[in-house]
Structure formats: C-alpha cells, structure tokens
Design an enzyme around this catalytic site. Structure first.
Site, PDB file in Angstrom:
ATOM      1  N   ARG A 116      -5.647   0.021  -3.543  1.00  0.00           N
ATOM      2  CA  ARG A 116      -5.084  -1.334  -3.291  1.00  0.00           C
ATOM      3  C   ARG A 116      -5.790  -2.294  -3.347  1.00  0.00           C
ATOM      4  O   ARG A 116      -6.778  -2.798  -2.208  1.00  0.00           O
ATOM      5  CB  ARG A 116      -3.863  -1.077  -2.123  1.00  0.00           C
ATOM      6  CG  ARG A 116      -2.940  -2.536  -1.683  1.00  0.00           C
ATOM      7  CD  ARG A 116      -2.337  -2.224  -1.046  1.00  0.00           C
ATOM      8  NE  ARG A 116      -1.210  -1.293  -1.092  1.00  0.00           N
ATOM      9  CZ  ARG A 116       0.010  -1.037  -0.361  1.00  0.00           C
ATOM     10  NH1 ARG A 116       0.150  -1.865   0.825  1.00  0.00           N
ATOM     11  NH2 ARG A 116       0.764  -0.453  -1.519  1.00  0.00           N
ATOM     12  N   HIS A 143       2.785  -3.696  -8.819  1.00  0.00           N
ATOM     13  CA  HIS A 143       2.765  -2.087  -8.139  1.00  0.00           C
ATOM     14  C   HIS A 143       3.420  -1.512  -8.647  1.00  0.00           C
ATOM     15  O   HIS A 143       4.643  -1.190  -8.325  1.00  0.00           O
ATOM     16  CB  HIS A 143       3.386  -2.442  -6.806  1.00  0.00           C
ATOM     17  CG  HIS A 143       3.478  -1.790  -5.755  1.00  0.00           C
ATOM     18  ND1 HIS A 143       2.933  -0.974  -5.250  1.00  0.00           N
ATOM     19  CD2 HIS A 143       3.975  -2.047  -4.384  1.00  0.00           C
ATOM     20  CE1 HIS A 143       2.737  -0.292  -4.128  1.00  0.00           C
ATOM     21  NE2 HIS A 143       3.272  -0.536  -3.613  1.00  0.00           N
ATOM     22  N   GLN A 146       4.899   1.605  -6.742  1.00  0.00           N
ATOM     23  CA  GLN A 146       6.550   1.284  -6.619  1.00  0.00           C
ATOM     24  C   GLN A 146       7.550   1.000  -6.977  1.00  0.00           C
ATOM     25  O   GLN A 146       8.724   2.114  -7.449  1.00  0.00           O
ATOM     26  CB  GLN A 146       6.244  -0.161  -5.989  1.00  0.00           C
ATOM     27  CG  GLN A 146       8.125  -0.077  -4.799  1.00  0.00           C
ATOM     28  CD  GLN A 146       7.882   0.890  -3.995  1.00  0.00           C
ATOM     29  OE1 GLN A 146       7.263   0.446  -3.037  1.00  0.00           O
ATOM     30  NE2 GLN A 146       9.401   1.145  -3.637  1.00  0.00           N
ATOM     31  N   ASP A 234      11.816  -9.207  -2.950  1.00  0.00           N
ATOM     32  CA  ASP A 234      10.750  -8.623  -1.598  1.00  0.00           C
ATOM     33  C   ASP A 234      10.744  -9.898  -0.839  1.00  0.00           C
ATOM     34  O   ASP A 234      10.948 -11.084  -0.815  1.00  0.00           O
ATOM     35  CB  ASP A 234      10.310  -8.623  -2.933  1.00  0.00           C
ATOM     36  CG  ASP A 234       8.429  -7.872  -2.300  1.00  0.00           C
ATOM     37  OD1 ASP A 234       8.178  -6.305  -1.227  1.00  0.00           O
ATOM     38  OD2 ASP A 234       7.682  -7.949  -3.215  1.00  0.00           O
ATOM     39  N   CYS A 273      11.702  -3.146  -1.575  1.00  0.00           N
ATOM     40  CA  CYS A 273      10.074  -1.927  -1.644  1.00  0.00           C
ATOM     41  C   CYS A 273       9.477  -2.427  -0.099  1.00  0.00           C
ATOM     42  O   CYS A 273       8.329  -1.057   0.417  1.00  0.00           O
ATOM     43  CB  CYS A 273       8.352  -2.002  -2.390  1.00  0.00           C
ATOM     44  SG  CYS A 273       8.227  -4.146  -2.139  1.00  0.00           S
ATOM     45  N   ARG A 301       8.929   7.178  -2.533  1.00  0.00           N
ATOM     46  CA  ARG A 301       7.177   6.999  -3.171  1.00  0.00           C
ATOM     47  C   ARG A 301       6.715   8.422  -3.430  1.00  0.00           C
ATOM     48  O   ARG A 301       5.802   8.190  -4.011  1.00  0.00           O
ATOM     49  CB  ARG A 301       6.875   6.494  -1.627  1.00  0.00           C
ATOM     50  CG  ARG A 301       7.449   5.186  -2.284  1.00  0.00           C
ATOM     51  CD  ARG A 301       6.659   4.280  -3.060  1.00  0.00           C
ATOM     52  NE  ARG A 301       5.440   3.748  -3.771  1.00  0.00           N
ATOM     53  CZ  ARG A 301       4.915   2.963  -2.670  1.00  0.00           C
ATOM     54  NH1 ARG A 301       5.098   1.910  -2.521  1.00  0.00           N
ATOM     55  NH2 ARG A 301       3.220   3.140  -2.723  1.00  0.00           N
TER      56      ARG A 301
HETATM   57  N1   CP Z   1       5.910  -1.074  -0.172  1.00  0.00           N
HETATM   58  C1   CP Z   1       4.894  -0.439   0.178  1.00  0.00           C
HETATM   59  O1   CP Z   1       3.917  -0.550  -1.272  1.00  0.00           O
HETATM   60  O2   CP Z   1       4.518  -0.310   0.940  1.00  0.00           O
HETATM   61  P1   CP Z   1       3.422  -0.698   1.259  1.00  0.00           P
HETATM   62  O3   CP Z   1       2.543  -1.265   2.216  1.00  0.00           O
HETATM   63  O4   CP Z   1       3.941   0.037   3.367  1.00  0.00           O
HETATM   64  O5   CP Z   1       2.254   0.987   1.210  1.00  0.00           O
HETATM   65  N1  NVA Z   2       4.506  -8.444  -2.332  1.00  0.00           N
HETATM   66  C1  NVA Z   2       4.396  -7.432  -1.880  1.00  0.00           C
HETATM   67  C2  NVA Z   2       4.625  -5.867  -1.756  1.00  0.00           C
HETATM   68  C3  NVA Z   2       4.461  -5.335  -0.451  1.00  0.00           C
HETATM   69  C4  NVA Z   2       4.284  -3.760  -0.188  1.00  0.00           C
HETATM   70  C5  NVA Z   2       2.893  -8.060  -0.990  1.00  0.00           C
HETATM   71  O1  NVA Z   2       2.164  -8.142  -2.677  1.00  0.00           O
HETATM   72  O2  NVA Z   2       2.195  -7.845  -0.208  1.00  0.00           O
END
Ligand code: CP
Ligand code: NVA
Length: 315
Positions: A116, A143, A146, A234, A273, A301
């Site tokens: 990530r 993502h 997700q 989101d 998400c 997930r």
């Molecule tokens: N939706 C998601 O990826 O959540 P986290 O940021 O908690 O991993």
């Molecule tokens: N769009 C959000 C998704 C979190 C899972 C972010 O990138 O923070």
C-alpha cells in the site's frame, strides 16, 4: 527449450485493467469456492488442503490500514500460509533505501509482496524489480483488491453484476478509478457524479471506454443516481490528500442521503469501502440503514483476496 524459457511469467495483481475478463472471473470463482467451503468454520481454522502451505507474504504499508492489513493476514493463514507485516517507516525503505533494492531483498525472503503506497509508479517499480508476485493494496490511483470484494458483494446482493447500474457520487479518486476499470471487465454500467476539478483519471476513463465500458461522467449526483441498482460513496479526503477544506466545500452536494438514495431503484444497495465519515460523504441514516451492505463488503475482502492470492501464488 531452455529451462529458463519454461518459467511462467510472474503473476502481479496491480490494476484491474491489466487482467482479462477471463482471469478476473477465474479469481472470482476461486473466491466464491473458498467462501462457500468455509461456511460455519471458525475464522482461525486452516483450510484442510492448505493450498499456500509454506508460502510467506510480505504486507508493506506506507499508509494506515485496518481492513487490508487484517483481511490479507486472515486470508493467508486460512490458506495455510503466513505473513510478515511491515510498516514502511520501520523499514530501511523509510530511510531512503531504493524500491528496487527492497524488491530484490524481499523477493529472496518471501513468496509475494502486497504493498500500500502513494504513487502507482512506486508499485510498478516494485513489480518490475521483484521476482515474486506483487499485489496492489491501494495506491493513489487504484484499489483493485477492494473492487474484487465489491463485485463479489454485488453479485451476492443482486444475483450478478453484468447489466447492473452503479452510481458513484463524490471524489473521482482511487476507488472510482478501480470501479471504472471494473466496468470494462465485469460489464456493469457506471454513472459517475464528480465535481469539476475532482474528476477521475481521464486516461483510465478513456482506456475503459475504449475497452467497451458503458460509463458516463456528470457533475449532477441526482442524474447519476436516478434508477441505479447500487449507489457508491467514498471519503471526501483520501489518504495523502492535502486540500481537505476545499474538498469539503466541493463535495458537500454529493453526500449520499436518504433523498438521494430515494432516486435509485427501490431495492438498490449502498456501498462504501470504509472507513466512512458519517455526516460527510454519507449520512448515518443511509450507511446504518437497511440498504447498506458495507459490512458484507468488508467481510468479503478476506474471500476476494483468497482468489487473488491463489491466482498470484498458487499453482
Ligand atoms: N477499505 C480499505 O482498504 O480499508 P483499510 O484502509 O482499513 O485497509
Ligand atoms: N479513497 C480512500 C480509500 C480508503 C480505503 C483513500 O485512499 O484513503
């Protein structure tokens, strides 16, 4: 043929758009099969066939995470594998070691790397330099893990995804980009409503449309949600976004509330998400109401990522 010529290519999972519809359907089938087989099992119990026995997955985080971190850990353990969770600030990566050197070293120790991070280019560089599969655990651009869980959830809730109309109301962010890429591969219609200045990545839109996706973009949330089977929201401020106050002003009209949901079909579902911000992108009444499937998404997930892990790391 030389031995080297027989080595199959490394299976990275970086973007939905990189994979064919057939490969993605295969991953979904793996997810469904594993989910069905585990019904009623304790969460900590390992699947009897232990398909990833002896496999170690590195989970590298340059941004916070609850779901991605724990669902990958649970998925690996249930498949008989193990994980090592690495916060980038505690790695030499956080002190300037190159991504290429990190990729080569982690490839020597592990069977796969989930990362990530911020720029997609960093993940691409990791994949280019690694000799083990690399999985996108979220970047500023997408993502995809997700999205796989969301498609699995939509299938379960609506009996299929092809031909469903999905409405997105809010920031044209990483999650929106993955929904766009998914439209070209899974065959749902996508109606995006985003304010001017916060539109999704134009290159990703163009590519998806060239791949045959049915996508429209408007700045009118009511127009996007009218008649939709699923409404998606989101956060207004994604991890790494600096301009929080401007975003709140631009995105306020895009909040998913009861009145907006009422424009969708009567049995439409609400998706997010998570993490969510009640009173901002969605009202508590909607996210905690009967149309919301957000915790089913979160639970999926684990299952969706099993499909991804089996495709990347399995035989
Ligand atoms: N939706 C998601 O990826 O959540 P986290 O940021 O908690 O991993
Ligand atoms: N769009 C959000 C998704 C979190 C899972 C972010 O990138 O923070």
């Amino acid at each position: 043929m030389s031995a080297a010529g027989m080595i199959p290519p490394v299976r990275h999972f970086l973007n939905i758009a990189d994979l064919s519809a057939d490969v993605l359907q295969g991953i979904m089938q793996g997810a469904r099969t594993r989910k069905d087989a585990r019904a009623g099992w304790p969460k900590g119990k390992v699947d009897e066939d232990r398909p990833l026995d002896g496999h170690l997955l590195a989970l590298v985080f340059e941004k916070p995470s609850t779901r991605t971190r724990v669902s990958f850990d649970a998925a690996m353990r249930q498949l008989g594998g193990q994980t090592t969770i690495l916060n980038a600030g505690e790695l030499q990566l956080g002190r300037g070691e190159t991504i290429g050197d990190t990729a080569k070293v982690l490839s020597a120790y592990t069977d796969g790397i989930m990362m990530r991070t911020f720029e997609q280019a960093k993940l691409d560089e990791l994949a280019a330099q690694a000799s083990v599969p690399v999985i996108n655990g979220l970047t500023d651009s997408g993502h995809p893990c997700q999205l796989m869980a969301d498609v699995l959830t939509l299938e379960e809730q609506r009996g299929g995804v092809a031909g469903q109309t999905i409405a997105w109301s809010g920031d044209g962010n990483n999650m929106a980009n993955s929904w766009i890429e998914g439209a070209a591969r899974f065959g749902y219609r996508l109606r995006l409503a985003c304010p001017q200045g916060l539109e999704p990545d134009a290159r990703i839109m163009r590519q998806a449309q060239a791949d045959g996706a049915d996508i429209t973009l408007t700045d009118d949330p009511q127009a996007a949600v009218e008649g939709a089977d699923c409404v998606v929201a989101d956060t207004w401020v994604s991890m790494g976004d600096a301009d929080a106050a401007d975003r709140h002003n631009l995105l306020r009209p895009y909040q998913v509330d009861k009145a907006l949901m009422a424009l969708a079909t009567r049995d439409a579902v609400f998706m997010h998400c998570l993490p969510a911000h009640r009173g901002e992108e969605v009202t508590a009444e909607v996210i905690d109401g009967p149309q919301s499937v957000v915790f089913a998404q979160a639970a999926n997930r684990v299952h969706a990522q099993k499909g991804v892990l089996l495709w990347c790391l399995g035989q």
